[in-house]
Design a protein around this motif. Structure first.
Motif, PDB file in Angstrom:
ATOM      1  N   ILE A   1       5.251 -31.552  34.366  1.00 15.81           N
ATOM      2  CA  ILE A   1       6.642 -31.045  34.307  1.00 15.81           C
ATOM      3  C   ILE A   1       8.055 -32.767  34.027  1.00 15.81           C
ATOM      4  N   THR A   2       7.986 -33.636  34.699  1.00 20.62           N
ATOM      5  CA  THR A   2       8.352 -34.195  34.810  1.00 20.62           C
ATOM      6  C   THR A   2       8.682 -35.483  33.317  1.00 20.62           C
ATOM      7  N   TYR A   3       7.708 -35.789  32.773  1.00 13.52           N
ATOM      8  CA  TYR A   3       7.558 -36.084  31.541  1.00 13.52           C
ATOM      9  C   TYR A   3       8.028 -35.425  30.359  1.00 13.52           C
ATOM     10  N   ILE A   4       8.032 -34.007  30.276  1.00 16.56           N
ATOM     11  CA  ILE A   4       8.840 -33.110  29.329  1.00 16.56           C
ATOM     12  C   ILE A   4       9.527 -32.836  29.852  1.00 16.56           C
TER      13      ILE A   4
ATOM     14  N   CYS B   1      11.357 -35.703  30.899  1.00 15.55           N
ATOM     15  CA  CYS B   1      12.061 -37.158  30.328  1.00 15.55           C
ATOM     16  C   CYS B   1      11.681 -36.871  28.443  1.00 15.55           C
ATOM     17  N   PHE B   2      11.614 -37.065  28.764  1.00 19.54           N
ATOM     18  CA  PHE B   2      10.741 -37.186  26.633  1.00 19.54           C
ATOM     19  C   PHE B   2      11.961 -35.631  25.871  1.00 19.54           C
ATOM     20  N   THR B   3      12.652 -34.909  26.984  1.00 18.68           N
ATOM     21  CA  THR B   3      13.081 -34.090  25.882  1.00 18.68           C
ATOM     22  C   THR B   3      15.391 -34.787  26.089  1.00 18.68           C
TER      23      THR B   3
ATOM     24  N   LEU C   1       5.031 -34.460  21.421  1.00 17.93           N
ATOM     25  CA  LEU C   1       4.522 -34.241  22.985  1.00 17.93           C
ATOM     26  C   LEU C   1       4.329 -33.901  23.583  1.00 17.93           C
ATOM     27  N   ILE C   2       5.495 -33.266  23.754  1.00 17.79           N
ATOM     28  CA  ILE C   2       6.635 -32.100  24.956  1.00 17.79           C
ATOM     29  C   ILE C   2       5.510 -31.096  24.824  1.00 17.79           C
ATOM     30  N   ILE C   3       5.285 -30.695  23.554  1.00 19.09           N
ATOM     31  CA  ILE C   3       4.125 -29.459  22.652  1.00 19.09           C
ATOM     32  C   ILE C   3       2.986 -29.520  24.007  1.00 19.09           C
ATOM     33  N   ARG C   4       2.811 -30.788  23.482  1.00 16.18           N
ATOM     34  CA  ARG C   4       1.059 -30.909  23.979  1.00 16.18           C
ATOM     35  C   ARG C   4       0.959 -30.568  26.003  1.00 16.18           C
TER      36      ARG C   4
ATOM     37  N   PRO D   1      16.039 -26.588  30.974  1.00 13.38           N
ATOM     38  CA  PRO D   1      16.286 -26.123  29.973  1.00 13.38           C
ATOM     39  C   PRO D   1      16.039 -26.959  28.450  1.00 13.38           C
ATOM     40  N   PRO D   2      15.275 -26.434  27.031  1.00 12.62           N
ATOM     41  CA  PRO D   2      15.088 -24.950  26.892  1.00 12.62           C
ATOM     42  C   PRO D   2      13.628 -24.651  27.525  1.00 12.62           C
ATOM     43  N   HIS D   3      13.070 -26.002  27.380  1.00 11.74           N
ATOM     44  CA  HIS D   3      11.683 -25.471  27.667  1.00 11.74           C
ATOM     45  C   HIS D   3      11.696 -25.197  28.802  1.00 11.74           C
ATOM     46  N   ASN D   4      11.972 -25.075  29.810  1.00  8.23           N
ATOM     47  CA  ASN D   4      11.441 -23.997  30.868  1.00  8.23           C
ATOM     48  C   ASN D   4      11.282 -22.798  30.222  1.00  8.23           C
TER      49      ASN D   4
END
Length: 796
Positions: free
Chosen positions: A541-544, A546-548, A575-578, A629-632
């Protein structure tokens, strides 16, 4: 002396002057004794002060020795020369149009005037020529203009604009007081018989340029006359004289070039010599087509000498080695700019007044600086290997050189108004320098990103350190480090020019594009062993996050480099998708055994499996709250769909049939559990609100006590989920305990009627049952039309 010359008879025997050992003169009665001696004493006193006087340091002039011997006589002493008028025309042998009328009276109305020379004073005259040269050098006499324009200390560029404007105003007032040298001139009379080659060469060495040039012209005339006569019996003599002329002219040009070259380094010494130098150049340019002179333009040689002087100035600027000073280049460029301004100020204040307007002295120096400094930049570029040095060089070339600190300085106005302020660089040099700088940016960027990965391993992964929080979200600071680094490089390059700024943005984004995969590889290598621990999930979650955030930072450069931004965004998104997929897979693996035991006999009597499912979903909800957001929301929606689909999917697997009125308990339990799951996903901000109704719709069908009432509760289910098919209904009726019979067929018939009534309506994007596998084994007769079997079915 001039009266004595005017009253001479023209007869060498009658006009001869003899010099006595006691210093007194005897004449033909027109000059009283003692006058010439007085003049000699005054000249001798001045000559003794000269560094070129007899016995003095650097003396090259032969004077009268104790035995009374003298140098060979000079037949070319002219009115107005240093001999006949040592204090009036020292520093030039060309008459100015604005000279005192009393001095010009004997020559009024004449062009090239011939002076009267007394052969009896020839020896004395040659000595005075050399003494006159010493006087000019020792007293530094110049033209009338020079007296009003005294050398000033060079002024550095002022940091205070008000002070600089005041200095600029004072300089303008000084310039107004200076008298510009006139373009035209009157050449003094060329001697009948020139001095010997050695004597002329000596005059050139001693910088008695006016006398040397007049004798050179006389020698040149002799050569031309002999050449015209085409003396057949003396071709060797003619060739020898031509060779002598070439050698003497070469020496004269070398001397002129040396004086011009050093004039900006030693203005006080050479200032008085520039006037005759300018007139010599003018005269030689006028006689360029005549034989006996040098081939090649004197004006061009003068410009080259100016360039050599400028080159010497630039070379004299202190340049330290990088081992001695890390800021070696910045210091050198600062000193170079100061030197350029000070030298051009000196040219503007002093040197240009020693030349006629056609020389355009200030412009010549400006253009020389453009060329020489441009060549100097090429040498500095070869020595600049570090990024900071390349940046300093680019900024100085593109901005500083043109700015008010150097070429735009107020002290150089208004003379710079008509001049170009840019450096004269080699073709492609600036592009080459920018490319070298951009390559350095890419190399530094890669090293910087690699170091960030190393720091992340050393500070976090190696010790399994929990990630930090920022505004209630898990966060890693390296996205801010990257943004700050890129932003700093972009802003600094923007201070140079917009083109370089865009190139730097492109370089940074190109290098950043490969970063997500390199980071992911290192993360997997160091942290895969943590899976499925909660710490591993937190890292994901941290790196999601971070890259977001890094994507959002780089989005600001879309207008400049849209393709590069899209390229990086695609890599970061993948990367976020993976990372998201890894989280999803982990959650699915965690809840899979508990979902498989839903809708079974154990499920109906025991809540343990559902509580495990609920607790893990609850943990997922807490983790999801740490995702930005918006990934959450996307993450929560996908897992919401997965849990509901797998939960409901257990109805389709023929695992259990609720007979003996257990269907009501099963429906109540399903309704309650679906509500609890819905509450969790609602807290996670799932966007799949359409899934909330499925638990109630299915529970209403299953809970009906009378089978005949089931068909009346199908409509909400069919409307909410248009993909709910006949086979799915059969599976639900199997779970309800209704396997066959008349009511079974009536329910199926009602479903068919509702599907036809809706006409394929509803939101087809909301697919829940469409790909849901149905494994229940239904009776083959259940698929027959009701009309064919109604008479066989009992009434229950």
């Amino acid at each position: 002396m001039s009266q004595m010359m005017d009253k001479s008879t023209g007869n060498p025997d009658e006009d001869r002057v003899s010099l006595k050992s006691d210093g007194k003169t005897a004449t033909n009665g027109t000059q009283s004794p003692g006058v010439l001696q007085t003049l000699r004493n005054s000249i001798q006193w001045a000559a003794e002060k000269s560094p070129l006087a007899s016995g003095g340091k650097g003396s090259g002039v032969t004077t009268v020795d104790d035995s009374g011997s003298r140098p060979p006589p000079s037949p070319s002493l002219s009115v107005g020369s240093p001999v006949t008028s040592p204090l009036k025309n020292i520093g030039g042998f060309f008459s100015r149009k604005d000279e005192d009328k009393s001095d010009a009276a004997p020559q009024k109305g004449k062009g090239l005037l011939r002076s009267k020379t007394d052969p009896n004073m020839a020896g004395f005259g040659d000595s005075l020529v050399k003494r006159g040269a010493s006087i000019r050098r020792s007293l530094k006499f110049g033209s009338k203009k020079d007296k009003s324009c005294r050398p000033e200390a060079l002024v550095s560029v002022s940091e205070n604009p008000a002070e600089e404007r005041k200095e600029h105003k004072e300089e303008e007032e000084e310039e107004e007081a200076c008298e510009e040298m006139e373009e035209s001139y009157t050449l003094q009379e060329i001697p009948h018989a020139p001095l010997s080659v050695m004597q002329i060469n000596k005059l050139i060495e001693n910088e008695v340029l006016e006398e040397a040039h007049l004798n050179l012209l006389a020698l040149r005339q002799e050569f031309q006359q002999e050449r015209e006569r085409c003396v057949e019996d003396s071709p060797m003599e003619l060739a020898k004289k031509e060779k002598d002329l070439n050698l003497l002219y070469g020496e004269l040009r070398n001397k002129v070039n040396a004086i011009v070259r050093d004039s900006n380094s030693f203005p006080s010494r050479n200032k008085g010599l520039l006037v005759p130098v300018a007139r010599i150049i003018q005269e030689e340019e006028r006689r360029a087509e005549e034989p006996g002179g040098l081939s090649g333009g004197w004006m061009e040689a003068w410009r080259e000498a100016v360039g050599e002087g400028v080159r010497a100035k630039v070379a004299s600027v202190r340049l330290e080695r990088r081992e001695q000073n890390v800021s070696w280049l910045a210091v050198h460029l600062g000193l170079l700019g100061q030197t350029v301004v000070e030298d051009l100020e000196s040219v503007k204040r002093e040197l240009r007044w020693s030349y006629p307007p056609s020389f355009r002295v200030f412009s010549a120096y400006v253009r020389s600086y453009h060329r020489v400094v441009g060549q100097h930049m090429k040498k500095l570029e070869q020595q600049a290997t570090e990024q900071k040095d390349l940046y300093a060089l680019l900024r100085w070339i593109i901005n500083s050189y043109k700015s008010e600190r150097i070429m735009g300085s107020l002290s150089l106005q208004p003379d710079m108004a008509d001049e170009s302020a840019g450096l004269q660089l080699e073709d492609g040099f600036l592009t080459q320098l920018k490319d070298k700088f951009c390559c350095g940016v890419k190399e530094d960027m890669r090293s910087f990103l690699d170091r960030l990965i190393e720091v992340e391993h050393e500070d976090v992964w190696r010790d399994s350190k929990p990630p930090e929080k920022e505004e209630d979200f898990l966060d890693c600071p390296f996205h801010m480090d990257i943004w700050t680094w890129v932003k700093g490089n972009v802003q600094n390059s923007g201070l140079i020019d917009a083109q370089l700024e865009q190139e730097v943005i492109s370089c940074c984004l190109q290098e950043l594009r490969t970063f997500p995969k390199r980071f992911e590889a290192e993360f997997r290598r160091h942290c895969s062993a943590l899976r499925p621990k909660p710490l591993w999930t937190e890292y994901q979650i941290t790196y999601i996050n971070c890259f977001t955030a890094l994507q959002q930072h780089m989005e600001g450069y879309r207008d400049s480099c849209p393709d590069e931004v899209d390229g990086f965004r695609q890599e970061a998104s993948e990367l976020i998708i993976r990372l998201n997929q890894a989280l999803e897979d982990q959650f699915k693996d965690d809840v899979k055994p508990y979902l498989r035991r839903m809708m079974t006999r154990k499920w109906l009597t025991n809540d343990e499996d559902f509580e495990q499912l609920h607790s893990r979903t609850q943990l997922l909800s807490r983790h999801c709250a740490l995702m930005r957001p918006p990934h959450n929301q996307e993450f929560a929606s996908r897992l919401h769909y997965h849990v509901v689909r797998e939960y409901v999917g257990q109805l389709m697997k023929n695992n259990y049939s609720c007979k003996n009125r257990k269907h009501k308990k099963a429906a109540g339990k399903m309704r309650l559990q679906c509500e609890r799951l819905s509450d969790l996903f609602e807290n996670m901000k799932s966007s799949h609100e359409w899934l909330y109704a499925v638990g109630d719709d299915l529970s209403d069908v299953i809970a009906q006590k009378n089978k005949t009432d089931i068909k009346n509760h199908l409509q909400p289910l069919v409307e909410h989920y248009p993909d709910f098919s006949r086979r799915h209904l059969v599976a639900v009726l199997y779970f309800r305990g209704l396997l066959r019979g008349r009511e079974h067929q009536l329910i199926l018939q009602r479903h068919t009627e509702l599907k036809k009534k809706l006409g394929g309506g509803g939101d087809r994007s909301q697919v829940l049952f469409g790909n849901m596998q149905v494994t229940v084994n239904t009776d083959c007769l259940s698929n027959l039309p009701f009309s064919c079997l109604s008479f066989l079915l009992p009434d229950n």
